[in-house]
Design an enzyme around this catalytic site. Structure first.
Site, mmCIF file in Angstrom:
data_model
loop_
_atom_site.group_PDB
_atom_site.id
_atom_site.type_symbol
_atom_site.label_atom_id
_atom_site.label_comp_id
_atom_site.label_asym_id
_atom_site.label_seq_id
_atom_site.Cartn_x
_atom_site.Cartn_y
_atom_site.Cartn_z
ATOM 1 N N LYS A 67 28.167 -20.869 69.895
ATOM 2 C CA LYS A 67 27.000 -21.641 70.770
ATOM 3 C C LYS A 67 26.281 -22.538 69.238
ATOM 4 C CE LYS A 67 22.446 -20.197 73.401
ATOM 5 N NZ LYS A 67 21.567 -18.536 73.512
ATOM 6 N N SER A 142 20.107 -18.802 78.050
ATOM 7 C CA SER A 142 20.122 -20.083 77.331
ATOM 8 C C SER A 142 22.131 -20.402 77.480
ATOM 9 C CB SER A 142 19.617 -20.667 76.138
ATOM 10 O OG SER A 142 19.981 -18.901 75.295
ATOM 11 N N SER A 166 19.471 -14.056 78.106
ATOM 12 C CA SER A 166 20.477 -15.910 77.994
ATOM 13 C C SER A 166 22.253 -15.553 77.510
ATOM 14 C CB SER A 166 20.406 -16.077 76.849
ATOM 15 O OG SER A 166 18.876 -17.436 76.891
HETATM 16 N N1 GLN Z 1 15.089 -17.574 80.247
HETATM 17 C C1 GLN Z 1 14.446 -16.713 79.164
HETATM 18 C C2 GLN Z 1 13.838 -17.535 78.016
HETATM 19 O O1 GLN Z 1 13.827 -18.551 78.161
HETATM 20 C C3 GLN Z 1 15.557 -16.127 78.083
HETATM 21 C C4 GLN Z 1 16.214 -17.478 76.675
HETATM 22 C C5 GLN Z 1 16.578 -15.972 75.840
HETATM 23 O O2 GLN Z 1 17.399 -15.303 75.644
HETATM 24 N N2 GLN Z 1 17.594 -17.354 75.494
HETATM 25 O O3 GLN Z 1 13.165 -17.169 77.228
#
Ligand code: GLN
Length: 468
Positions: A67, A142, A166
């Site tokens: 990532k 994400s 995410s």
């Molecule tokens: N979707 C969640 C957010 O937007 C979690 C994101 C994540 O785990 N990095 O914060």
């Protein structure tokens, strides 16, 4: 069958027998990348020469897609943000050093929501990633690029990061196994911070076996990250031999199963998963985590608060994009940030700055920390009674691009993953079937207590066996 279609376990077996070497695998990944990445967009960048060089230097190693928020020396690390376009990492994150020390090499940079804020990868400022199971749909987020790379066989396995879901939600959308380790189990040194009290790097793989192998390589104490305790790292892969659901006390949290707005196919697949666990010998226990309803509100105070502090370092002076339009140092900061950050990141910085501001700190941030403790206690209480929880992972299967327009609806995607993140316990999403009408993958989430990764992986492995 190409080498890139293999998982870690099979790739390691082939390497050990001398059937192929790391360069053969990397060349296979590159061929698939050239053939498929235009359509899927799993990778933002792919330094073929770098990957081949590492493969030649480490002929018995397995390439892992990364990532784009994890630093790899000499490689870009953009966090899918314009503000870091052109940035090149001067050092390896600890997870990358650990990978290299355990027979893996980093290979390619996966797309993501900008600074890991989002649930669809649509917040990437640098590229579009499509769900390999339906190109009209998002891969989740994400870690959407990592999930699409694994689910679409553009890699052997990948690293993602999880702050509130995410790793798990995109794993569910793209038919991968995704493990969010307990807080502190894996070092965050060299991983661009979103919300430091929540962030964890974890494996995204084609099987539970592979997740265990990769987690063992990643985990452990790191002098550079004071939140990693000296707790020994168990031999996760070895612990999976003979994994069974027999006698496992499996908690069904009623607050998760009674939520309205869950897609009927997700409901069906979760119910069938529970029934299969029972048939395999698990003892089902109804449990309650009474503070679940506050988790979302708490997360959207704490995560933006920490993000607003962490992202202060991106100021046009020390890193990345610098505005050409500035007159003085103040306008340099303001313009560089205004031009460099996208709308969701700006929204979080504004929210986070507000909840930390004097006069509001106690009402929002201080209060959220107290409720976070109550949420954590819910989990402590429940794990005195059961070994693991089973819940839906995400309320829906992969949705279409631009389907979720307002930020609040997007936030609801993490309804089931956020509470365990706030509690710091470990959790995983395991592929569980496909929707009837649309044929989209759906994952089910298992949650175990802090530093109970062995048990979590055993439950996931035994559960995976019920699907075959
Ligand atoms: N979707 C969640 C957010 O937007 C979690 C994101 C994540 O785990 N990095 O914060």
């Amino acid at each position: 069958m190409e080498l890139v279609d293999l998982g870690i376990k099979a790739a390691q077996a082939g390497l050990a027998k001398g059937e192929f070497c790391a360069r053969d695998i990397v060349e296979s990944v590159i061929r698939r990348y050239r053939e498929k990445n235009g359509e899927i967009g799993a990778y933002l960048t792919f330094d073929e020469e770098h990957a081949l060089r590492l493969a030649d230097a480490n002929p018995k190693s397995v390439p892992i897609a990364i990532k784009d928020l994890i630093n790899v020396a000499g490689q870009p690390c953009t966090c899918a943000s314009k503000i870091l376009k052109g940035y090149v990492s001067p050092y390896d994150a600890t997870v990358i050093r650990n990978l290299k020390a355990n027979g893996f090499i980093p290979c390619g940079r996966c797309n993501m929501d900008e600074f890991a804020m989002g649930s669809s990868t649509e917040n990437s400022a640098l590229g579009v990633t499509r769900n390999p199971y339906d190109l009209t749909r998002v891969p989740g987020g994400s870690s959407g690029g990592s999930a699409a790379a694994v689910g679409g066989n553009l890699c052997i396995a990948a690293l993602g990061s999880d702050t509130g879901g995410s790793i798990r939600q995109p794993a569910s959308f793209c038919n991968c196994v995704g493990v969010k380790p307990s807080y502190g189990r894996v070092s965050r040194y060299g991983v661009t911070a979103f919300a430091s009290s929540l962030d964890q790097v974890g494996p995204m793989t084609k099987s539970v076996d592979d997740a265990a192998i990769l987690l063992k390589a990643l985990a452990g104490r790191d002098e550079m990250d004071g939140t990693t305790p000296p707790e020994p790292v168990p031999d996760y892969p070895a612990a999976l031999a003979g994994a069974t659901l027999k006698g496992v006390r499996l908690g069904l949290p009623k607050e998760y199963l009674e939520v309205s707005g869950v897609d009927p196919e997700v409901k069906r697949i979760t119910e069938e998963a529970i029934a299969r666990c029972a048939a395999a010998g698990a003892e089902l226990v109804e449990v309650s985590l009474p503070h679940t309803e506050y988790a979302m509100a708490v997360y959207y105070i704490i995560a933006p608060a920490e993000a607003s502090a962490n992202l202060a370092r991106f100021d046009g002076v020390r890193y990345g994009h610098r505005s050409e339009m500035s007159r003085d140092v103040m306008s340099l900061y303001l313009k560089s940030r205004a031009e460099g950050f996208g709308p969701e990141v700006k929204r979080r910085i504004i929210m986070g700055t507000y909840v930390l501001s004097s006069g509001y700190y106690d009402a929002y941030y201080g209060r959220a920390q107290k409720v976070r403790t109550l949420i954590k206690r819910d989990f402590d209480r429940v794990f005195a009674k059961v070994d693991a929880l089973i819940t839906p992972c995400a309320p829906t299967p992969a949705f279409k691009f631009a389907e979720l327009q307002d930020p609040l609806t997007m936030y609801l995607n993490d309804l089931f993953t956020i509470p365990s993140s706030l509690a710091g316990v470990c959790a995983a999403s395991v592929p569980s079937g496909f929707t009837r009408d649309t044929n989209l993958p759906v994952g089910v989430q298992f949650v175990c207590g802090g530093y109970e990764e062995t048990r979590l992986l055993q439950v996931c492995k035994a559960y995976e066996g019920t699907l075959q």
